[in-house]
Design an enzyme around this catalytic site. Sequence first.
Site, PDB file in Angstrom:
ATOM      1  N   HIS A   1      67.730  60.499 -71.965  1.00 30.32           N
ATOM      2  CA  HIS A   1      67.814  60.526 -70.665  1.00 30.32           C
ATOM      3  C   HIS A   1      67.742  59.274 -69.980  1.00 30.32           C
ATOM      4  O   HIS A   1      66.837  58.427 -70.444  1.00 30.32           O
ATOM      5  CB  HIS A   1      66.845  61.461 -69.948  1.00 30.32           C
ATOM      6  CG  HIS A   1      66.814  61.531 -68.395  1.00 30.32           C
ATOM      7  ND1 HIS A   1      66.832  62.756 -67.831  1.00 30.32           N
ATOM      8  CD2 HIS A   1      67.022  60.509 -67.771  1.00 30.32           C
ATOM      9  CE1 HIS A   1      66.975  62.594 -66.505  1.00 30.32           C
ATOM     10  NE2 HIS A   1      66.883  61.275 -66.258  1.00 30.32           N
TER      11      HIS A   1
ATOM     12  N   CYS B   1      64.689  68.010 -72.077  1.00 30.70           N
ATOM     13  CA  CYS B   1      64.504  66.848 -72.088  1.00 30.70           C
ATOM     14  C   CYS B   1      63.118  66.128 -71.531  1.00 30.70           C
ATOM     15  O   CYS B   1      62.786  66.700 -70.252  1.00 30.70           O
ATOM     16  CB  CYS B   1      65.693  66.459 -71.051  1.00 30.70           C
ATOM     17  SG  CYS B   1      65.682  64.591 -70.449  1.00 30.70           S
TER      18      CYS B   1
ATOM     19  N   CYS C   1      63.372  64.692 -67.737  1.00 28.92           N
ATOM     20  CA  CYS C   1      63.768  65.650 -66.757  1.00 28.92           C
ATOM     21  C   CYS C   1      62.514  66.525 -66.444  1.00 28.92           C
ATOM     22  O   CYS C   1      61.979  66.857 -65.302  1.00 28.92           O
ATOM     23  CB  CYS C   1      64.829  66.668 -67.290  1.00 28.92           C
ATOM     24  SG  CYS C   1      66.303  66.147 -67.190  1.00 28.92           S
TER      25      CYS C   1
ATOM     26  N   HIS D   1      64.285  50.113 -68.647  1.00 18.53           N
ATOM     27  CA  HIS D   1      62.947  49.582 -69.006  1.00 18.53           C
ATOM     28  C   HIS D   1      63.054  48.311 -67.993  1.00 18.53           C
ATOM     29  O   HIS D   1      63.670  47.431 -68.054  1.00 18.53           O
ATOM     30  CB  HIS D   1      62.724  48.726 -70.210  1.00 18.53           C
ATOM     31  CG  HIS D   1      63.037  50.099 -71.382  1.00 18.53           C
ATOM     32  ND1 HIS D   1      61.604  50.485 -71.951  1.00 18.53           N
ATOM     33  CD2 HIS D   1      63.861  50.762 -71.849  1.00 18.53           C
ATOM     34  CE1 HIS D   1      61.886  51.219 -72.986  1.00 18.53           C
ATOM     35  NE2 HIS D   1      63.196  51.505 -72.776  1.00 18.53           N
TER      36      HIS D   1
ATOM     37  N   HIS E   1      70.152  64.430 -64.915  1.00 20.94           N
ATOM     38  CA  HIS E   1      70.190  64.187 -66.215  1.00 20.94           C
ATOM     39  C   HIS E   1      71.564  63.616 -66.840  1.00 20.94           C
ATOM     40  O   HIS E   1      72.565  63.874 -66.563  1.00 20.94           O
ATOM     41  CB  HIS E   1      69.992  65.323 -67.029  1.00 20.94           C
ATOM     42  CG  HIS E   1      70.059  65.261 -68.482  1.00 20.94           C
ATOM     43  ND1 HIS E   1      68.959  64.987 -69.262  1.00 20.94           N
ATOM     44  CD2 HIS E   1      70.942  65.273 -69.537  1.00 20.94           C
ATOM     45  CE1 HIS E   1      69.233  64.937 -70.322  1.00 20.94           C
ATOM     46  NE2 HIS E   1      70.447  65.051 -70.633  1.00 20.94           N
TER      47      HIS E   1
ATOM     48  N   HIS F   1      67.365  55.496 -69.052  1.00 23.57           N
ATOM     49  CA  HIS F   1      66.294  54.930 -68.302  1.00 23.57           C
ATOM     50  C   HIS F   1      66.447  53.477 -68.340  1.00 23.57           C
ATOM     51  O   HIS F   1      66.959  53.016 -69.471  1.00 23.57           O
ATOM     52  CB  HIS F   1      65.164  55.520 -68.889  1.00 23.57           C
ATOM     53  CG  HIS F   1      64.949  55.465 -70.483  1.00 23.57           C
ATOM     54  ND1 HIS F   1      65.483  56.284 -71.372  1.00 23.57           N
ATOM     55  CD2 HIS F   1      64.465  54.420 -71.377  1.00 23.57           C
ATOM     56  CE1 HIS F   1      65.322  56.083 -72.433  1.00 23.57           C
ATOM     57  NE2 HIS F   1      64.639  54.942 -72.474  1.00 23.57           N
TER      58      HIS F   1
ATOM     59  N   GLY G   1      68.347  51.938 -80.577  1.00 23.56           N
ATOM     60  CA  GLY G   1      67.066  51.926 -80.336  1.00 23.56           C
ATOM     61  C   GLY G   1      66.768  52.971 -79.284  1.00 23.56           C
ATOM     62  O   GLY G   1      65.490  53.118 -78.988  1.00 23.56           O
TER      63      GLY G   1
ATOM     64  N   ASP H   1      55.734  53.245 -68.392  1.00 24.12           N
ATOM     65  CA  ASP H   1      55.828  53.267 -69.892  1.00 24.12           C
ATOM     66  C   ASP H   1      54.531  53.758 -70.601  1.00 24.12           C
ATOM     67  O   ASP H   1      53.547  53.138 -70.334  1.00 24.12           O
ATOM     68  CB  ASP H   1      56.502  52.280 -70.455  1.00 24.12           C
ATOM     69  CG  ASP H   1      56.983  52.526 -71.930  1.00 24.12           C
ATOM     70  OD1 ASP H   1      58.374  52.840 -71.786  1.00 24.12           O
ATOM     71  OD2 ASP H   1      56.376  53.207 -72.889  1.00 24.12           O
TER      72      ASP H   1
ATOM     73  N   ASN I   1      68.480  50.969 -73.750  1.00 21.71           N
ATOM     74  CA  ASN I   1      68.645  51.050 -74.997  1.00 21.71           C
ATOM     75  C   ASN I   1      69.780  52.258 -75.239  1.00 21.71           C
ATOM     76  O   ASN I   1      69.567  53.247 -74.372  1.00 21.71           O
ATOM     77  CB  ASN I   1      67.450  51.725 -75.969  1.00 21.71           C
ATOM     78  CG  ASN I   1      66.401  50.489 -76.158  1.00 21.71           C
ATOM     79  OD1 ASN I   1      66.670  49.307 -76.271  1.00 21.71           O
ATOM     80  ND2 ASN I   1      65.207  50.720 -76.119  1.00 21.71           N
TER      81      ASN I   1
HETATM   82  P1  AMP Z   1      63.765  54.105 -75.413  1.00 20.52           P
HETATM   83  O1  AMP Z   1      63.530  53.740 -76.918  1.00 20.52           O
HETATM   84  O2  AMP Z   1      64.646  53.216 -74.740  1.00 20.52           O
HETATM   85  O3  AMP Z   1      64.324  55.490 -75.703  1.00 20.52           O
HETATM   86  O4  AMP Z   1      62.504  54.388 -74.643  1.00 20.52           O
HETATM   87  C1  AMP Z   1      61.784  55.536 -74.435  1.00 20.52           C
HETATM   88  C2  AMP Z   1      60.594  54.745 -73.888  1.00 20.52           C
HETATM   89  O5  AMP Z   1      59.873  56.098 -73.393  1.00 20.52           O
HETATM   90  C3  AMP Z   1      59.527  54.159 -74.870  1.00 20.52           C
HETATM   91  O6  AMP Z   1      59.274  52.947 -74.412  1.00 20.52           O
HETATM   92  C4  AMP Z   1      58.326  55.315 -74.727  1.00 20.52           C
HETATM   93  O7  AMP Z   1      56.932  54.614 -74.804  1.00 20.52           O
HETATM   94  C5  AMP Z   1      58.401  55.876 -73.356  1.00 20.52           C
HETATM   95  N1  AMP Z   1      57.666  57.151 -73.100  1.00 20.52           N
HETATM   96  C6  AMP Z   1      57.670  58.269 -73.984  1.00 20.52           C
HETATM   97  N2  AMP Z   1      57.107  59.327 -73.789  1.00 20.52           N
HETATM   98  C7  AMP Z   1      56.625  59.138 -72.372  1.00 20.52           C
HETATM   99  C8  AMP Z   1      55.746  59.515 -71.324  1.00 20.52           C
HETATM  100  N3  AMP Z   1      55.457  60.648 -71.553  1.00 20.52           N
HETATM  101  N4  AMP Z   1      55.454  58.842 -70.320  1.00 20.52           N
HETATM  102  C9  AMP Z   1      56.079  57.669 -70.150  1.00 20.52           C
HETATM  103  N5  AMP Z   1      56.753  57.058 -71.196  1.00 20.52           N
HETATM  104  C10 AMP Z   1      57.102  57.607 -72.210  1.00 20.52           C
HETATM  105 ZN    ZN Z   2      66.961  64.503 -68.555  1.00 21.07          ZN
END
Ligand code: AMP
Ligand code: ZN
Length: 112
Positions: free
Chosen positions: A97, A4, A7, A101, A46, A99, A92, A30, A86
């Site tokens: 994991h 993950c 994680c 936004h 997680h 999160h 989307g 982000d 999402n």
């Molecule tokens: P989601 O589509 O809701 O799963 O959003 C995943 C988000 O994680 C996206 O907005 C990506 O830009 C962001 N993301 C992916 N990898 C990283 C990372 N290493 N550091 C910060 N954000 C990330």
């Molecule tokens: Zn995780």
Amino acid sequence: MNDCLFCKIIAGEIPSDKVYEDEQVLVFKDINPHADVHLLMVPKQHIVSLDELGPEHDDVMAYMMRTLPRIAKDHGLDDGFRTIINTGKGGGQVVFHLHIHLLGGKNLPGFG
Ligand code: AMP
Ligand code: ZN
């Protein structure tokens, strides 16, 4: 779980632009921002998505909701902010994991 991405960020194995951390949550920028302020809040435990929530997650979910406005204000979002979660491929979700936004400032996407 070992694979993950978030994680690994929480464990410090992958670098992130961390803006807040406590026992329960981590907040970082982000990597591909969609607004002037675009942060991600993740629970340290997680949890895959909202689809996987059980009663054992009630406390951390409530804690995240209550903590978000404070983080927003810390980033100058005194007028308000937008939150997006999402859930699943159809929603989307790309990183599995849970999160939240946290978006704000100019160039806020979606919903007017
Ligand atoms: P989601 O589509 O809701 O799963 O959003 C995943 C988000 O994680 C996206 O907005 C990506 O830009 C962001 N993301 C992916 N990898 C990283 C990372 N290493 N550091 C910060 N954000 C990330
Ligand atoms: Zn995780």
